[in-house]
Design a protein around this motif. Structure first.
Motif, PDB file in Angstrom:
ATOM      1  N   GLU A   1       7.994  13.698  28.386  1.00 31.63           N
ATOM      2  CA  GLU A   1       7.551  13.555  26.995  1.00 31.63           C
ATOM      3  C   GLU A   1       8.748  13.459  26.050  1.00 31.63           C
ATOM      4  N   GLN A   2       9.804  14.212  26.350  1.00 32.44           N
ATOM      5  CA  GLN A   2      11.023  14.136  25.523  1.00 32.44           C
ATOM      6  C   GLN A   2      11.620  12.738  25.586  1.00 32.44           C
TER       7      GLN A   2
ATOM      8  N   VAL B   1       6.744  17.287  33.081  1.00 33.51           N
ATOM      9  CA  VAL B   1       5.967  16.596  32.046  1.00 33.51           C
ATOM     10  C   VAL B   1       6.673  16.707  30.700  1.00 33.51           C
ATOM     11  N   ARG B   2       7.205  17.888  30.393  1.00 39.49           N
ATOM     12  CA  ARG B   2       7.884  18.087  29.102  1.00 39.49           C
ATOM     13  C   ARG B   2       9.112  17.196  28.985  1.00 39.49           C
ATOM     14  N   VAL B   3       9.886  17.091  30.062  1.00 39.97           N
ATOM     15  CA  VAL B   3      11.074  16.236  30.027  1.00 39.97           C
ATOM     16  C   VAL B   3      10.676  14.775  29.863  1.00 39.97           C
TER      17      VAL B   3
ATOM     18  N   GLU C   1       4.906  21.408  34.963  1.00 42.84           N
ATOM     19  CA  GLU C   1       4.856  21.306  33.509  1.00 42.84           C
ATOM     20  C   GLU C   1       6.227  20.954  32.937  1.00 42.84           C
ATOM     21  N   ARG C   2       7.295  21.499  33.528  1.00 43.20           N
ATOM     22  CA  ARG C   2       8.643  21.199  33.001  1.00 43.20           C
ATOM     23  C   ARG C   2       8.978  19.719  33.168  1.00 43.20           C
TER      24      ARG C   2
ATOM     25  N   ASP D   1       9.511  10.466  23.453  1.00 47.28           N
ATOM     26  CA  ASP D   1       9.805  10.711  22.038  1.00 47.28           C
ATOM     27  C   ASP D   1      11.145  10.091  21.648  1.00 47.28           C
TER      28      ASP D   1
ATOM     29  N   SER E   1      16.519  25.923  31.488  1.00 48.69           N
ATOM     30  CA  SER E   1      16.201  25.952  30.055  1.00 48.69           C
ATOM     31  C   SER E   1      17.438  25.833  29.172  1.00 48.69           C
TER      32      SER E   1
END
Length: 353
Positions: A195-196, A191-193, A188-189, A199, A332
């Motif tokens: 997505e960042q 995927v978040r990076v 998940e981390r 963006d 984090s």
């Protein structure tokens, strides 16, 4: 005035609208003639009889379909006869939502205009109704002895016609590409990076800002050779991102994209190239750091003694050092947090010494 490539009637229900079809796009490909090396003599293709070697005039050529032991001959007029009346009719079979037509089906775009000013009202009525309903018309017609499946779209009072591929023309990707990944576990981390990064690189669609740089370089090459000069080679392609270094590459790309955005720079380009190149550069840096890990650990205490050195590092480089120093909670941390944590680690080492 542009010349129409097709003319006929757009029919929907009991309404028939005479229309003309115009090519909507141009190709800016630079075309070359073929010459015999060492001369200025043109090399031309000719229609030659395979058996006799003699040139065949165009009016003596017919189409032949190979059925194995013989050819079935078909005259041009016979092809038109098998679609009587349809070659001049653009027949709407229904209306669908534009989002229902997947992009892979779209092929080529044409402008569709009324055949004369007398048909302007009917044309405008259809365009306005389609815009309000947010629908596109699915139709078929024959042009140049070929039947087309098309989508007719209304936008700002104009109708455009988009030729579509038939369903059986779309290839099955799973059969073609044996390297497609199956079910893959993605953290998940990660995927978040990712997505960042998306963006950070998001932008308004402005097609006029993009140019065919290859064609521009070809034009410069021709001009340089004409003037007796030489043109430098293009930059070599960047290496692919190594999976091991993916997170470092993503983090470095996010940092660079945000830095460009904060300084009012272009989101698409930077001094060192576009974002995809930056990703691969970051991965390449990660490889060299991994190879020199042992030496890097020996140098760490000396480098960490200088706070200014830490401030000059990217977040990916700081994260690498935090990993080597086994700093807890580093995944984090922001860039500033990593600088503080690494500085504190150095002070603790000095105190214990």
């Amino acid at each position: 005035m542009a010349r129409a490539v097709w003319g006929g009637a757009l029919t929907f229900g009991l309404v028939s609208l005479p229309v003309q079809l115009f090519t909507a796009t141009d190709s800016h490909t630079i075309h070359f003639h073929q010459l015999e090396r060492g001369t200025s003599d043109r090399v031309r293709n000719q229609r030659v009889n395979e058996r006799t070697g003699k040139e065949v005039p165009l009016d003596a050529i017919v189409k032949g379909y190979d059925v194995g032991d013989e050819y079935v001959l078909v005259e041009p007029g016979e092809l038109e006869d098998v679609a009587p009346g349809r070659s001049k009719v653009l027949e709407v079979v229904g209306f669908v939502a534009l989002d229902d037509v997947e992009p892979i089906f779209f092929d080529k775009t044409y402008y569709l205009g009324p055949k004369g000013k007398d048909y302007g009202k009917t044309y405008a009525l259809l365009a306005k109704a389609m815009e309000r309903q947010e629908k596109v018309a699915i139709a078929t017609f024959v042009m140049r002895n070929r039947e087309y499946l098309v989508a007719v779209k209304a936008e700002e009072g104009m109708l455009t016609l988009h030729t579509l591929h038939w369903a059986d023309e779309i290839r099955d990707a799973d059969r073609m590409i044996d390297t497609l990944p199956g079910p893959v576990q993605v953290a998940e981390r990660e995927v978040r990076v990712a997505e960042q990064l998306i963006d950070a690189l998001s932008m308004a669609w402005k097609p006029e800002e993009f140019h065919d740089t290859y064609q521009e370089r070809v034009a410069k090459l021709v001009e340089a050779k004409r003037s007796g000069e030489t043109l430098g080679k293009a930059e070599p392609p960047a290496e692919s991102t190594n999976v091991v270094d993916l997170m470092d590459a993503l983090r470095a790309s996010v940092d660079r994209a945000k830095d460009q955005k904060s300084h009012g720079g272009s989101r698409r380009t930077s001094a060192s190239g576009n974002p995809p190149t930056d990703i691969k550069d970051a991965a390449k840096q990660g490889k060299s750091r991994a190879r020199g890990k042992g030496k890097g650990q020996q140098k760490a205490s000396h480098t960490l003694s200088k706070a200014t050195d830490l401030d000059s590092l990217t977040k990916a480089e700081l994260y690498r050092r935090a990993t080597e120093a086994d700093i807890p909670g580093r995944s984090s941390m922001t860039r500033d947090d990593l600088v503080k944590a690494l500085s504190g680690q150095h002070h603790q080492r000095k105190s214990s010494a």
